[in-house]
Design a protein around this motif. Structure first.
Motif, PDB file in Angstrom:
ATOM      1  N   VAL A 106      65.168  14.680  46.485  1.00 40.06           N
ATOM      2  CA  VAL A 106      65.961  13.660  46.157  1.00 40.06           C
ATOM      3  C   VAL A 106      65.377  12.478  46.839  1.00 40.06           C
ATOM      4  N   LYS A 110      63.945   8.777  45.221  1.00 41.80           N
ATOM      5  CA  LYS A 110      64.498   7.601  45.695  1.00 41.80           C
ATOM      6  C   LYS A 110      63.505   6.704  46.148  1.00 41.80           C
ATOM      7  N   GLU A 155      75.063  19.411  42.073  1.00 40.14           N
ATOM      8  CA  GLU A 155      75.938  18.154  42.433  1.00 40.14           C
ATOM      9  C   GLU A 155      75.378  17.686  43.771  1.00 40.14           C
ATOM     10  N   ASP A 158      72.158  15.334  43.402  1.00 38.22           N
ATOM     11  CA  ASP A 158      72.631  14.258  42.352  1.00 38.22           C
ATOM     12  C   ASP A 158      72.175  14.760  41.060  1.00 38.22           C
TER      13      ASP A 158
END
Length: 375
Positions: A106, A110, A155, A158
């Motif tokens: 993640v 990003k 979840e 993401d």
């Protein structure tokens, strides 16, 4: 920026022409060679950046370590070897270990550091596997399909898990597939399944086959098993490790004949031993491995991950007689589709990320461009 006078892979075939890149994206694809100034590619080949949807590590780093700096090291290695988009694969490990690894993915997604391969997903390889066909997966952490556990992991990152693997013969595999396929691609892997169980899972929504031939029953005329069930299910794509060790070249050609070029995905399945010297000892999913004779093996001789990269896999497949256009598609567009990234990468089209390779006609050399900039 204008790139001109090249043989460009467009629409599944090569065409001579030019293209423009603006703001890191393909802005125009031309079938002409404008007289204006630009970068003359001198009739070299231009193909989309490679997309590797199954890789564990390289250069001493492994995705499952949960180490962000290690993941960046992996992404740098992949970029240098033509992989402009990747989805690292986890191993069969406890959920808390997976959660930590997924968190690093993640972060990389990003931040997208410049000059590194872009992380576009995760393949969750395990723990829902057969003990008999565990291969190099750690038997201590195998478990039956667990949708609630998977959903929490999905979840928690993401929705970055784009492929989740399952053995069809395990209790609850069909129900797991029905639910998980609403969230991501479900793949059949590390399985001793018969034909009927495999068909049930494909009918329930599985659309991928992890490292074809490896860790699954061989095709038998009386017990067809997983592979024929996948072949006859429309839309199922099959991964293939093409390092020359995991699968014989004749079986590679057979796979392309069975599935067709539009359903094959080349993968590296590289481990932390990729880019390391012969004899390297390392950990894979909590088990000792050694790089021996160019391939990773457990202490008992079981073949584990590979020490290769996608560029080598692509050139191998072409040298083994697979049609060039099919090989390029299997290393670019098809895997992009498997992780739902086909609108962003995988082909040279206006509006897509300008990630591409400039190759010698015989694939003896290549240059990597990320977002239109030479690496």
């Amino acid at each position: 920026m204008l790139f001109k006078n090249a043989n460009i892979f467009v629409g599944g075939q090569f065409q001579h022409g030019s293209f423009r890149v603006e703001n890191g994206r393909f802005a125009e694809i031309l079938t002409t060679v404008p007289a204006e100034d630009g970068i003359d590619l001198e009739n070299q080949y231009v193909i989309p950046g490679l997309v590797d949807v199954h890789n564990h590590g390289n250069s001493g780093a492994d995705f499952s370590d949960g180490d962000y700096e290690g993941l960046k090291k992996m992404a740098a290695f992949y970029a240098q070897h033509g992989v402009t988009s990747f989805a690292p694969a986890s191993m069969t490990l406890p959920y808390d270990v997976l959660e930590k690894a997924f968190a690093t993915a993640v972060q990389l997604k990003k931040e997208q550091p410049k000059g590194l391969s872009v992380l576009r997903g995760i393949q969750m390889e395990g723990p829902y596997f057969s003990y008999k066909k565990r291969g190099a997966q750690n038997p201590d952490y195998l478990k039956d399909p667990d949708f609630e556990g998977f959903r929490k992991l999905w979840e928690g990152c993401d929705g970055l898990v784009k492929i989740v693997d399952v053995a069809p013969e395990l209790p609850g595999a069909k129900e797991f597939t029905e639910q998980a396929s609403k969230l991501c691609t479900v793949s059949v892997a590390h399985t001793d399944s018969d034909y009927d169980h495999a068909r049930a899972v494909f009918d329930a929504g599985a659309r991928h086959l992890t490292h074809l031939y490896n860790a699954m029953p061989a095709i038998s005329h009386r017990a067809p098993g997983v592979i024929p069930a996948a072949v006859e299910t429309p839309g199922v794509r099959a991964e293939l490790i093409c390092d020359g060790y995991h699968v014989h070249p004749a079986s590679v050609r057979l796979a392309f004949s069975m599935f067709g070029g539009e359903r094959m995905c080349l993968i590296s399945d590289s481990g932390r031993c990729a880019g390391m010297p012969e004899g390297t000892q390392f950990q894979l999913g909590g088990q000792d491995c050694w790089l021996r004779d160019g391939v990773a093996k457990l202490a008992d001789g079981t073949i584990a991950c590979s020490a290769t990269n996608m560029w080598t896999c692509l050139t191998n497949v072409i040298s083994w007689g697979v049609k060039e256009e099919d090989a390029v598609r299997a290393a670019t567009y098809n895997p992009a589709c498997a992780i739902g990234a086909e609108k962003e990468v995988g082909t040279i089209e206006e509006g897509k990320a300008a990630d591409f390779l400039v190759c010698a006609p015989d694939y003896s050399a290549m240059q990597v461009y990320l977002a239109g900039e030479k690496l």
